[in-house]
Design a protein around this motif. Structure first.
Motif, PDB file in Angstrom:
ATOM      1  N   ASP A 523       0.829  -1.217   0.000  1.00 41.11           N
ATOM      2  CA  ASP A 523       0.000   0.000   0.000  1.00 41.11           C
ATOM      3  C   ASP A 523       0.858   1.260   0.000  1.00 41.11           C
ATOM      4  OD1 ASP A 523      -2.705  -1.216   0.296  1.00 41.11           O
ATOM      5  OD2 ASP A 523      -1.750  -2.048   2.098  1.00 41.11           O
ATOM      6  N   ALA A 524       1.976   1.200   0.723  1.00 42.57           N
ATOM      7  CA  ALA A 524       2.825   2.401   0.831  1.00 42.57           C
ATOM      8  C   ALA A 524       4.280   1.972   0.797  1.00 42.57           C
ATOM      9  CB  ALA A 524       2.515   3.138   2.134  1.00 42.57           C
ATOM     10  N   LEU A 525       5.140   2.884   0.343  1.00 45.61           N
ATOM     11  CA  LEU A 525       6.572   2.557   0.244  1.00 45.61           C
ATOM     12  C   LEU A 525       7.387   3.562   1.049  1.00 45.61           C
ATOM     13  CD1 LEU A 525       8.353   0.511  -1.684  1.00 45.61           C
ATOM     14  CD2 LEU A 525       9.171   2.716  -2.548  1.00 45.61           C
ATOM     15  N   LEU A 526       8.286   3.024   1.856  1.00 41.98           N
ATOM     16  CA  LEU A 526       9.113   3.876   2.715  1.00 41.98           C
ATOM     17  C   LEU A 526      10.398   4.324   2.019  1.00 41.98           C
ATOM     18  CD1 LEU A 526       9.543   2.264   6.252  1.00 41.98           C
ATOM     19  CD2 LEU A 526       8.509   4.455   5.665  1.00 41.98           C
ATOM     20  N   VAL A 527      10.661   5.637   2.037  1.00 41.54           N
ATOM     21  CA  VAL A 527      11.962   6.141   1.554  1.00 41.54           C
ATOM     22  C   VAL A 527      12.409   7.262   2.505  1.00 41.54           C
ATOM     23  CG1 VAL A 527      13.276   6.736  -0.527  1.00 41.54           C
ATOM     24  CG2 VAL A 527      10.937   5.899  -0.775  1.00 41.54           C
ATOM     25  N   PRO A 528      12.910   6.875   3.690  1.00 42.89           N
ATOM     26  CA  PRO A 528      13.212   7.907   4.703  1.00 42.89           C
ATOM     27  C   PRO A 528      14.654   8.400   4.652  1.00 42.89           C
ATOM     28  CG  PRO A 528      13.320   5.718   5.672  1.00 42.89           C
ATOM     29  CD  PRO A 528      13.121   5.517   4.199  1.00 42.89           C
ATOM     30  N   SER A 529      15.224   8.563   3.465  1.00 43.03           N
ATOM     31  CA  SER A 529      16.671   8.759   3.282  1.00 43.03           C
ATOM     32  C   SER A 529      17.269   9.924   4.074  1.00 43.03           C
ATOM     33  CB  SER A 529      16.959   8.992   1.808  1.00 43.03           C
ATOM     34  OG  SER A 529      16.426   7.953   1.035  1.00 43.03           O
ATOM     35  N   ARG A 530      18.506   9.718   4.476  1.00 44.21           N
ATOM     36  CA  ARG A 530      19.281  10.792   5.093  1.00 44.21           C
ATOM     37  C   ARG A 530      19.580  11.848   4.026  1.00 44.21           C
ATOM     38  NH1 ARG A 530      22.653  10.880   9.609  1.00 44.21           N
ATOM     39  NH2 ARG A 530      22.306   8.678  10.001  1.00 44.21           N
ATOM     40  N   PHE A 531      19.966  11.382   2.844  1.00 40.16           N
ATOM     41  CA  PHE A 531      20.043  12.262   1.672  1.00 40.16           C
ATOM     42  C   PHE A 531      19.642  11.438   0.462  1.00 40.16           C
ATOM     43  CE2 PHE A 531      24.179  10.217   1.672  1.00 40.16           C
ATOM     44  CZ  PHE A 531      24.480  10.026   0.340  1.00 40.16           C
ATOM     45  N   GLU A 532      19.085  12.065  -0.530  1.00 42.01           N
ATOM     46  CA  GLU A 532      18.627  11.328  -1.708  1.00 42.01           C
ATOM     47  C   GLU A 532      18.741  12.209  -2.947  1.00 42.01           C
ATOM     48  OE1 GLU A 532      18.371   8.385  -3.366  1.00 42.01           O
ATOM     49  OE2 GLU A 532      17.420   7.772  -1.467  1.00 42.01           O
ATOM     50  N   PRO A 533      19.802  11.976  -3.748  1.00 42.20           N
ATOM     51  CA  PRO A 533      20.007  12.833  -4.923  1.00 42.20           C
ATOM     52  C   PRO A 533      18.745  12.973  -5.773  1.00 42.20           C
ATOM     53  CG  PRO A 533      21.894  11.394  -4.590  1.00 42.20           C
ATOM     54  CD  PRO A 533      20.869  10.975  -3.586  1.00 42.20           C
ATOM     55  N   CYS A 534      18.129  11.870  -6.120  1.00 43.00           N
ATOM     56  CA  CYS A 534      16.817  11.948  -6.763  1.00 43.00           C
ATOM     57  C   CYS A 534      15.909  10.906  -6.125  1.00 43.00           C
ATOM     58  CB  CYS A 534      16.903  11.698  -8.276  1.00 43.00           C
ATOM     59  SG  CYS A 534      15.250  11.664  -8.998  1.00 43.00           S
ATOM     60  N   ARG A 543       3.869   5.450  -9.734  1.00 37.64           N
ATOM     61  CA  ARG A 543       3.395   4.865 -11.008  1.00 37.64           C
ATOM     62  C   ARG A 543       2.532   3.624 -10.744  1.00 37.64           C
ATOM     63  NH1 ARG A 543       2.262   4.903 -16.234  1.00 37.64           N
ATOM     64  NH2 ARG A 543       3.190   3.309 -17.526  1.00 37.64           N
ATOM     65  N   TYR A 544       2.815   2.928  -9.619  1.00 37.01           N
ATOM     66  CA  TYR A 544       2.080   1.709  -9.277  1.00 37.01           C
ATOM     67  C   TYR A 544       0.954   1.973  -8.274  1.00 37.01           C
ATOM     68  CZ  TYR A 544       5.139  -1.404 -11.904  1.00 37.01           C
ATOM     69  OH  TYR A 544       5.799  -2.057 -12.929  1.00 37.01           O
ATOM     70  N   GLY A 545       0.626   3.235  -8.062  1.00 32.75           N
ATOM     71  CA  GLY A 545      -0.465   3.554  -7.138  1.00 32.75           C
ATOM     72  C   GLY A 545      -0.140   3.192  -5.705  1.00 32.75           C
ATOM     73  N   THR A 546       1.145   3.225  -5.381  1.00 38.81           N
ATOM     74  CA  THR A 546       1.609   2.913  -4.027  1.00 38.81           C
ATOM     75  C   THR A 546       2.079   4.226  -3.412  1.00 38.81           C
ATOM     76  OG1 THR A 546       2.208   0.667  -4.621  1.00 38.81           O
ATOM     77  CG2 THR A 546       3.418   1.630  -2.790  1.00 38.81           C
ATOM     78  N   ILE A 547       1.573   4.523  -2.225  1.00 37.15           N
ATOM     79  CA  ILE A 547       1.803   5.868  -1.670  1.00 37.15           C
ATOM     80  C   ILE A 547       3.190   5.973  -1.033  1.00 37.15           C
ATOM     81  CG2 ILE A 547       0.918   7.591  -0.018  1.00 37.15           C
ATOM     82  CD1 ILE A 547      -1.022   6.929  -2.356  1.00 37.15           C
ATOM     83  N   MET A 604      -5.883   9.506  -3.714  1.00 32.42           N
ATOM     84  CA  MET A 604      -4.445   9.781  -3.805  1.00 32.42           C
ATOM     85  C   MET A 604      -3.750   8.712  -4.661  1.00 32.42           C
ATOM     86  SD  MET A 604      -1.639  10.924  -0.986  1.00 32.42           S
ATOM     87  CE  MET A 604      -2.466  10.191   0.367  1.00 32.42           C
ATOM     88  N   VAL A 605      -4.182   7.473  -4.497  1.00 32.97           N
ATOM     89  CA  VAL A 605      -3.634   6.387  -5.320  1.00 32.97           C
ATOM     90  C   VAL A 605      -3.795   6.729  -6.805  1.00 32.97           C
ATOM     91  CG1 VAL A 605      -4.077   3.990  -6.052  1.00 32.97           C
ATOM     92  CG2 VAL A 605      -3.932   4.552  -3.608  1.00 32.97           C
ATOM     93  N   GLN A 606      -4.989   7.176  -7.140  1.00 36.91           N
ATOM     94  CA  GLN A 606      -5.254   7.489  -8.549  1.00 36.91           C
ATOM     95  C   GLN A 606      -4.489   8.739  -9.003  1.00 36.91           C
ATOM     96  OE1 GLN A 606      -9.477   7.281  -7.901  1.00 36.91           O
ATOM     97  NE2 GLN A 606      -9.649   5.531  -9.285  1.00 36.91           N
ATOM     98  N   ARG A 607      -4.391   9.700  -8.103  1.00 33.39           N
ATOM     99  CA  ARG A 607      -3.638  10.909  -8.434  1.00 33.39           C
ATOM    100  C   ARG A 607      -2.168  10.559  -8.714  1.00 33.39           C
ATOM    101  NH1 ARG A 607      -6.097  13.586  -4.488  1.00 33.39           N
ATOM    102  NH2 ARG A 607      -4.430  13.298  -2.965  1.00 33.39           N
TER     103      ARG A 607
END
Ligand code: ADP
Length: 631
Positions: A523-534, A543-547, A604-607
Motif C-alpha cells: 500500500d505504501a513505500l518507505l523512503v526515509p533517506s538521510r540524503f537522496e540525490p533523486c 506509477r504503481y499507485g503505491t503511496i 491519492m492512489v489514482q492521483r
C-alpha cells in the motif's frame, strides 16, 4: 610545446591504430572467438530492424525510403506513413478507415489511412507516382516534427540496465538515452564489458575493433576491445578488457576500482577516436567516468574527440573515487598540473577523481534541483561543498524520470493482477494477496502493507526504520523489505522477520522481479533517506499507485507533494528533519488515512498513478542543455 606534451600527443595517436601485436593474448582471443556468434547477431539485429519496413512494403514506398533514412527504422516508418498519406490526398475523396498497426520492437503506434472500398488501391500503389520534390517535401515535414537541431551524445558510465545494474544509475543509463533518441539525438552509450553481463546480451554483441592504449606513467599499455550492440535506436559500445572487467561484479574494492575506472575513462575516449565518431557532447556519469573531462581537456585536446563539450552528472556525491596522488598519477599519466588543489587534489596527499571531473567538465548536473542546492552546503557537500560553490555557475539540477514502459502496472509480467488507473482500486489487492502468499505472510488483504526496496546503507535512513519498526507493528500492519547492503541492516531486518513472524518479511537479496511485485502489492513505500540525490523508488511507487512515505530531501522533496488533508491534495506522506519520531508520525498519518478515510486514500492512489513521472520533461531539459553548450 613541452616535450612532455608532445609525448602525450604521440600516446593518443598511437591509440587510434588498430592493435597489431597482442600483449593481452587472452583478451584478444576472446574477442576473436566472439566474432563468430557476433556475425549471427548482426544478422538478427538487421533482420529485426527491417521488419517494420517490410510491413508496408509497397513498391513506391520502398523507393522513397531508399533515399533518405538508412539507419533509423522508426523514422523510416513515419516517412512511409507520410508518403502514404500524401498519396491518399491525391486520390478522389473517400472515407478513410483508421487501422492501428503495432510495431512490436519499437513500440510505435502508427495510424495508417487505408482506403475503404476502392479496389484500385493496389494498382495505384504499384505506380511510382511520387515525384522527387514531393518526397523531399514530405521528408522535411516529417523531420521538422522532431526538435531541431540534431545533437550527437556519448554517454559514459559504469552501469546500464539491463546489462548491469546495482542502483538508480543503471536505470537512468537505460531510460535517458532511449528518451533522447525520440528527441532527435544520436546516442551512443559506452560501458565496461563486465563478465557479469548475461550471456543473452553478450551473444548479440558485434566485434567492432580493438587496439592498444598507453595508460600508465611507466608506459604500460593495455588492450581495448569494442563490442557493439544496437537496440531501440541506441548504440551500446562495451569496452572490453579481461584484466579490468573480468571479475564478477562491476565494483569490487577501491584498490581495484581506481585503476579500472582510470582505464575506462581513457579507453572510452580512445574508442570514440578509433571509431571515428566525434559527438557534440560527452555526457559522463559519477566518479567512475569523471576523469573523462580531465583526459579530454589535456591529452585528448588535440585529437578529434577533443572538440566535444562535456557534461558530468553527479548521481551520488558520496562516492568520489579518492586515492593517493602517486597511484592515480601512475594509472593515468595525467600531467602534474591537474593534481593541484583547484583540480584533482584533495587534502595533502589525495587525488579525487570526481573533483577533477567537476573542475574540467563544461557543465555539471545533478539529478534534482533540491540536491543541486543541498550539495553546496556543508551538511550535504561531502567535503566538496566549497568546490561546488566555486563552480556553481555551471551546476544545474534536472530531476530523473523512470521508463514508463518497463514500470507499467498494466503490462507488468511480474504482477499476478495487472491494473491501470481505471481499475486500480479493485485490482491492486490481488497483488497484495499474491505477495503475502509468496513471502509467507499472513493472508489478510485488509492489512496495511508497508514496503521498502533499497540498498541497505546509511544513506537510506534505515537506522530510523530500525528505531521505530516495533512501534508500527500492530495487528493491522505488515512490513515487506527487499535489499542488500550493510550487514548491520541485513541482520536487524532478519531479526525483525523472526520477531514478527507472518507480518514482517525481509528478502535480503537483489531481485528485480520481486521489486516489481512489491511495488505492485504494497500500500505504501518507505523512503526515509538521510540524503537522496533523486530517488527512483518513490517514482516507481507512484506509477504503481503505491503511496510514498518520504523524507523531504533532494529529489524526494522535488517529486512528492505532501498530502494536505484540508485540501485533499498531494502524493504522499512526508517529514522534514532526520528524526525517527517524525518518520513514525508520517507512517501513522498514512495508516490513519488508509483505515479511516479510504475514499481519500484511493483518490491519492489514482492521483499518483496519473502523475507524470516519465523521462519526457527531463529529457527535453537535457536536450536543451546539449544545444545550449554547443551553440
Ligand atoms: P540508489 O541509486 O541510491 O540505489 P534509487 O532509488 O535511485 O537508489 O534507485 C534504486 C533502484 O534499484 C530502483 O530501480 C530499485 O527498484 C532498485 N533496487 C534497489 N534495491 C533492489 C533490490 N534489492 N532488488 C531489486 N531492485 C532493487
Amino acid at each position: 610545446m613541452a616535450e612532455k606534451d608532445l609525448k602525450e600527443i604521440e600516446v593518443v595517436e598511437a591509440e587510434a591504430k588498430p592493435a597489431k601485436k597482442t600483449t593481452r593474448k587472452k583478451a584478444t582471443k576472446k574477442v576473436e572467438e566472439e566474432k563468430k556468434p557476433a556475425k549471427k547477431a548482426t544478422k538478427k539485429v538487421a533482420e529485426k530492424e527491417e521488419k517494420p519496413v517490410k510491413k508496408s512494403a509497397k513498391k513506391t514506398i520502398d523507393q522513397v525510403e531508399e533515399k533518405p533514412a538508412k539507419k533509423q527504422t522508426k523514422k523510416a516508418v513515419k516517412k512511409t506513413e507520410a508518403v502514404k498519406k500524401t498519396e491518399e490526398e491525391k486520390k478522389p475523396a473517400r472515407k478513410p478507415r483508421k487501422t492501428k498497426v503495432e510495431e512490436p520492437k519499437e513500440e510505435v503506434v502508427i495510424e495508417v489511412v487505408e482506403p475503404k472500398e476502392e479496389p484500385v488501391i493496389e494498382q495505384t500503389m504499384e505506380e511510382p507516382v511520387i515525384e522527387e520534390a514531393v518526397v523531399q517535401e514530405v521528408v522535411e515535414e516529417v523531420q521538422s516534427d522532431l526538435p531541431q537541431p540534431r545533437r550527437s551524445v556519448a554517454f559514459i558510465a559504469s552501469e546500464c540496465f539491463p546489462f548491469v545494474k546495482t542502483g538508480g544509475l543503471g536505470d537512468v543509463m537505460y531510460a535517458l538515452p532511449k528518451a533522447l533518441v525520440q528527441l532527435n539525438c544520436d546516442v551512443r552509450v559506452l560501458i565496461p564489458n563486465y563478465r557479469c553481463i548475461p550471456y543473452k546480451y553478450k551473444e548479440r554483441m558485434v566485434y567492432r575493433g580493438s587496439f592498444h592504449m598507453d595508460l600508465c606513467s611507466d608506459g604500460r599499455s593495455f588492450y581495448v576491445g569494442i563490442m557493439e550492440y544496437i537496440w531501440d535506436g541506441v548504440v551500446y559500445d562495451f569496452i572490453d578488457n579481461e584484466e579490468f572487467f573480468g571479475q564478477g561484479n562491476p565494483y569490487t574494492s577501491i584498490v581495484g576500482d581506481i585503476p579500472k575506472f582510470c582505464y575506462f575513462a581513457k579507453a572510452s575516449l580512445a574508442a570514440l577516436n578509433y571509431m571515428n565518431w566525434t559527438p557534440d557532447v560527452i555526457h559522463c556519469h559519477d566518479w567512475q567516468a569523471a576523469l573523462v573531462p580531465v583526459f579530454l581537456k589535456t591529452m585528448f585536446a588535440p585529437t578529434p574527440v577533443g572538440r566535444a563539450k562535456t557534461i558530468l552528472t553527479v548521481h551520488n556525491l558520496r562516492f568520489q573515487g579518492i586515492y593517493n596522488v602517486p597511484t592515480i598519477q601512475y594509472w593515468t599519466n595525467l600531467p602534474y598540473h591537474v593534481f593541484h588543489t583547484g583540480g584533482l587534489k584533495q587534502g595533502n596527499n589525495d587525488a579525487n577523481m570526481l573533483k577533477g571531473g567537476l573542475t574540467f567538465a563544461d557543465v555539471v548536473t545533478t539529478v534534482s534541483t533540491t540536491y543541486a542546492q543541498e550539495i553546496q552546503t556543508q551538511e550535504y557537500g561531502e567535503l566538496l561543498d566549497g568546490h561546488l560553490r566555486y563552480h556553481s555557475n555551471k551546476l544545474v539540477g534536472i530531476v530523473n524520470g523512470i521508463d514508463i514502459d518497463i514500470w507499467n502496472p498494466a503490462t507488468d509480467e511480474y504482477l499476478a493482477s495487472p491494473y491501470d488507473l481505471s481499475n486500480v482500486v479493485s485490482q491492486k489487492v490481488g497483488n497484495k494477496m499474491a505477495l503475502q502468499e509468496e513471502l509467507g505472510l499472513d493472508h489478510d488483504h485488509s492489512k496495511f502493507v508497508l514496503g521498502l526496496v533499497s540498498r541497505l546503507t546509511d544513506q537510506k535512513g534505515l537506522d530510523l526504520v530500525n528505531a521505530i519498526l516495533p512501534q508500527i507493528m500492530d495487528d493491522f500492519t505488515q512490513v515487506v523489505i527487499l535489499g542488500t547492503g550493510d550487514k548491520v541492516y541485513e541482520d536487524s531486518f532478519r531479526k525483525f522477520e523472526n520477531d514478527y513472524k507472518g507480518n514482517v518479511s525481509a528478502s535480503i537479496m537483489y531481485d528485480e522481479g520481486r521489486s516489481h511485485k512489491i511495488y505492485g502489492g504494497v500500500d505504501a513505500l518507505l523512503v526515509p533517506s538521510r540524503f537522496e540525490p533523486c530517488g527512483l523508488t518513490q517514482l516507481i511507487a507512484m506509477r504503481y499507485g503505491t503511496i510514498p512515505v518520504v523524507r523531504e530531501t533532494g529529489g524526494l522533496k522535488d517529486t512528492v507533494e505532501p498530502y494536505n488533508e484540508n485540501t485533499n491534495q498531494g502524493n504522499g506522506f512526508t517529514f522534514d528533519r532526520y528524526d525517527a519520531s517524525l518518520l513514525l508520525d508520517a507512517i501513522n498519518r498514512a495508516k490513519s488515512l488508509y483505515f479511516n478515510n479510504r475514499w481519500c486514500w484511493d483518490e491519492m492512489v489514482q492521483r499518483d498513478m496519473a502523475k507524470d513521472v516519465s523521462w519526457e520533461n527531463s529529457a527535453k531539459q537535457y536536450r536543451q542543455l546539449y544545444v545550449d553548450i554547443t551553440k
